[in-house]
Design an enzyme around this catalytic site. Structure first.
Site, PDB file in Angstrom:
ATOM      1  N   ASP A 168       0.798  -1.493  -0.031  1.00  0.00           N
ATOM      2  CA  ASP A 168       0.015  -0.386   0.057  1.00  0.00           C
ATOM      3  C   ASP A 168       0.888   1.431   0.178  1.00  0.00           C
ATOM      4  O   ASP A 168       1.266   1.232   0.771  1.00  0.00           O
ATOM      5  CB  ASP A 168      -0.709  -0.084   1.215  1.00  0.00           C
ATOM      6  CG  ASP A 168      -1.495   1.230   1.340  1.00  0.00           C
ATOM      7  OD1 ASP A 168      -2.988   1.082   1.207  1.00  0.00           O
ATOM      8  OD2 ASP A 168      -1.577   2.277   1.574  1.00  0.00           O
ATOM      9  N   TYR A 176       3.335   9.632  -0.977  1.00  0.00           N
ATOM     10  CA  TYR A 176       4.169   9.231   0.040  1.00  0.00           C
ATOM     11  C   TYR A 176       5.521   8.815  -0.239  1.00  0.00           C
ATOM     12  O   TYR A 176       6.570   9.108   0.447  1.00  0.00           O
ATOM     13  CB  TYR A 176       4.428   7.140   0.281  1.00  0.00           C
ATOM     14  CG  TYR A 176       2.835   7.052   0.987  1.00  0.00           C
ATOM     15  CD1 TYR A 176       1.472   7.526   1.299  1.00  0.00           C
ATOM     16  CD2 TYR A 176       2.385   6.122   0.649  1.00  0.00           C
ATOM     17  CE1 TYR A 176       0.493   6.918   2.273  1.00  0.00           C
ATOM     18  CE2 TYR A 176       1.216   4.969   1.850  1.00  0.00           C
ATOM     19  CZ  TYR A 176       0.649   5.980   2.574  1.00  0.00           C
ATOM     20  OH  TYR A 176      -0.548   6.584   2.823  1.00  0.00           O
ATOM     21  N   LYS A 190      -2.378   5.952  -4.211  1.00  0.00           N
ATOM     22  CA  LYS A 190      -3.799   6.692  -4.121  1.00  0.00           C
ATOM     23  C   LYS A 190      -3.632   8.354  -4.702  1.00  0.00           C
ATOM     24  O   LYS A 190      -2.010   8.635  -4.680  1.00  0.00           O
ATOM     25  CB  LYS A 190      -3.742   6.705  -2.664  1.00  0.00           C
ATOM     26  CG  LYS A 190      -3.391   5.948  -1.032  1.00  0.00           C
ATOM     27  CD  LYS A 190      -3.950   5.894  -0.359  1.00  0.00           C
ATOM     28  CE  LYS A 190      -3.443   5.065   0.805  1.00  0.00           C
ATOM     29  NZ  LYS A 190      -2.113   4.670   0.823  1.00  0.00           N
ATOM     30  N   HIS A 207      -7.643  10.172  -1.918  1.00  0.00           N
ATOM     31  CA  HIS A 207      -6.550   9.808  -0.710  1.00  0.00           C
ATOM     32  C   HIS A 207      -7.632  10.779   0.493  1.00  0.00           C
ATOM     33  O   HIS A 207      -7.021  10.065   1.222  1.00  0.00           O
ATOM     34  CB  HIS A 207      -4.983  10.568  -0.941  1.00  0.00           C
ATOM     35  CG  HIS A 207      -4.463  10.183   0.221  1.00  0.00           C
ATOM     36  ND1 HIS A 207      -2.465   9.643   0.287  1.00  0.00           N
ATOM     37  CD2 HIS A 207      -4.508   9.467   1.619  1.00  0.00           C
ATOM     38  CE1 HIS A 207      -2.013   9.378   0.756  1.00  0.00           C
ATOM     39  NE2 HIS A 207      -3.196   9.296   2.260  1.00  0.00           N
TER      40      HIS A 207
END
Ligand code: A2P
Length: 283
Positions: free
Chosen positions: A44, A49, A74, A107
């Protein structure tokens, strides 16, 4: 690896490896490699990120067939709205070096959510994503947006751990067969949770670690869990959560730990603006 069926018929492994806050300096590559070696088949990540390319490289270099690894990414807030969302997905696919992702989530629930969702619905039809979902939607936020969607999300990924068990949201999602994914299932390393006496007692009785009891419990509530670790031993042990079952009394004791609040409140005023300001995925 135990799997769960989503409301669109896709199967998703019940434990995923989360890579939030793992830097893109080789650490994400190594952590994902360790996770895949340990048997994880669900990773994930997210555009925000900033480590999609290391995730993609580790997936590719693993030699495991693409269809045997479930990859989630996301769309970041900055790319909401229909047109931007289409581009945002292409950027994620480029960064990952993949032709499709298994799950793509909105997200955060702010801004032009409906336009972005339309782009995700189309991407699913085009085969660029296998399943689509949302994240950080509380009951109120879900009820605000989702009735306007043509397609029901398959997933809502939210903060969930034994101190914040998402009771109300779980019963809402169950009605529509929407799965809840638990981020920060170990309380983001919160010692009060990881060393909680009740959990320690249950863990001792089963010869398991506290983290294994927590993850087993959350999965037994129907959640898909996304524990994160950069430590090889813990990466492995967080996957080894089956082969024991909590008794009715133990389930009740775990349920009683719920405080009903988490560390992140998606409904707090100004959260969307703050996130947008602090996380920029492009200029
Ligand atoms: P580490 O990377 O050193 O293992 P969450 O998934 O809830 O965000 O929690 C992640 C945090 O919990 C990280 O700080 C991680 O540290 C720690 N952690 C992960 N697995 C375990 C475990 N099995 N026991 C104790 N701490 C853990």
């Amino acid at each position: 690896m135990k799997e769960t069926k989503l409301n669109d018929g896709t199967a998703i492994p019940s434990i995923g490896f989360g890579v939030f806050l793992i830097p893109s300096d080789g650490s994400t590559y190594r952590a994902v490699q360790t996770a895949l070696d340990a048997g994880y088949r669900h990773i994930d990540t997210a555009a925000a990120y900033f480590n999609e390319s290391e995730v993609g490289k580790a997936v590719k270099d693993s030699g495991i067939s693409r269809q045997d690894i479930f990859v989630t990414s996301k769309l970041w807030l900055q790319d909401y709205g229909y047109e931007m969302a289409k581009k945002g997905l292409e950027t994620s696919l480029d960064n990952l070096g993949l032709e499709y992702v298994d799950l793509y989530l909105l997200h955060q629930p702010y801004g032009d959510v409906e336009g972005a969702w339309k782009a995700l619905e189309e991407a699913k039809k085009e085969g660029k994503v296998r399943s689509i979902g949302v994240s950080n939607m509380t009951v109120n936020i879900w009820n605000h947006f989702v009735p306007h969607f043509d397609t029901l999300p398959s997933i809502n990924q939210v903060e969930m751990n034994p101190f914040f068990q998402q009771k109300e949201l779980r019963s809402l999602l169950e009605k529509d067969d929407v799965r809840l994914e638990a981020y920060q299932p170990l309380g983001h390393g919160n010692k009060d949770l990881l060393e909680n006496e009740t959990i320690t007692g249950i863990a001792k009785a089963h010869g398991k670690t506290n983290a294994q009891v927590i993850l087993n419990y959350l999965v037994s509530l129907g959640a898909i869990v996304l524990p994160k670790s950069t430590n090889e031993e813990r990466i492995k042990s967080n996957l080894d959560i089956y082969g024991f079952e909590l008794s009715r009394e133990e389930m009740a004791a775990m349920a009683s730990l719920d405080k009903g609040v988490g560390s992140h409140d998606p409904e707090a005023p100004g959260v969307g603006e703050m996130l947008l300001k602090n996380y920029r995925v492009h200029d």
